[in-house]
Enzyme design. Sequence first.
Site, PDB file in Angstrom:
ATOM      1  N   ASP A 102       2.872  43.727  11.078  1.00 28.73           N
ATOM      2  CA  ASP A 102       1.677  44.069  11.846  1.00 28.73           C
ATOM      3  C   ASP A 102       1.293  42.920  12.771  1.00 28.73           C
ATOM      4  O   ASP A 102       1.895  41.843  12.754  1.00 28.73           O
ATOM      5  CB  ASP A 102       0.520  44.462  10.919  1.00 28.73           C
ATOM      6  CG  ASP A 102       0.134  43.347   9.957  1.00 28.73           C
ATOM      7  OD1 ASP A 102       0.426  42.178  10.254  1.00 28.73           O
ATOM      8  OD2 ASP A 102      -0.461  43.646   8.902  1.00 28.73           O
ATOM      9  N   ALA A 103       0.276  43.161  13.578  1.00 25.94           N
ATOM     10  CA  ALA A 103      -0.059  42.208  14.642  1.00 25.94           C
ATOM     11  C   ALA A 103      -0.491  40.854  14.099  1.00 25.94           C
ATOM     12  O   ALA A 103      -0.278  39.822  14.751  1.00 25.94           O
ATOM     13  CB  ALA A 103      -1.156  42.792  15.531  1.00 25.94           C
TER      14      ALA A 103
END
Length: 335
Positions: A102-103
């Site tokens: 994820d980011a």
Amino acid sequence: MATPAIRTFRRLEGLFCVYKPPGVHWKLVRDSVETSLLKGVNTTPSRPLPREIRFLPLQGNETGTAKEITVSAASVPVLSKHPLVTGPEFQNIKVGVGHHLDAFSSGVLVLGVGNGNKALNNLHQTRVTRDYTLEGEFGTATDDFSHKGRVVETTTYDHITQEKLDKVLAMLQGANQKALLMYSRVDMRSQEAYEMAVQGLLGPEGKSLPILTDIRCIHFQPPSFTLEVQCLNETQKYLRKIVHEIGLELRSTAVCKGVRRTRDGCFTLQDALTRNHWTATDIMGAIQQYHATKKNKKKSSHSKNMDSRLQLEGFKITTNEENATNQGEAVHTIK
């Protein structure tokens, strides 16, 4: 006949890994790699333009009002095949992405080019484990289990010691080991289960809940602590929740300040390419190294199988000789 650009692309087919920095979505990483590969492949020196024979007019001497035109044969390049006319040879290169990050996470991100996308699917189907480093902090609880979320509770942490933390981690690992055996769908009393456990292949069949195969504390300095985790079928949100639950088990709270993947299958941080090395040349070198490592593993596994077969055959021959000797002695005794 393959063009230089096609030959370059064929050398780029395979798996490699890059280092995804925190705060960047994995799609941006993939798009950057695709753009770099397209630029590298299309800038490969092309073959000389094909030539054709044309009859070109030549203006001769003027006689009165008429003009004499002569024609001569000449070899000229075929401009319709020029790159400025046809455009780049490769318009798109598909880059596949392995287990996502994820980011807010960072670390090893496995990518595949060409037939490497099939290898990515095989990598997902096998029981490969991944290693993470989790950075936590006691004393705070947030709505999304990260230090950037909305704070919902603050607690004390002076009573927490490393010994208490290790006990909680051991309890957590034991519970996950039971889940690992439950999802493996193999009789634990069978020879198959023993051989799979020796080879490290014991694991869940298909998709299952996230499972922690190993967890330990590598740094403890309250309120900060660092965990090293090995897991299957995990998500980064699940790992942050684990840090939160560890804080609750210790009668406190905890948030996750960072998630970094240090290994994905056979790919480690040493193999990951940083942002400055996302070029076609460096990626080609990483893919060639992956192919070489894969060949060496196949050779070593083949040699091990041959050694085990030879040992088994030698054991059978020795057993047969001993049986023959025993039978001869028995016959002699009867006589």
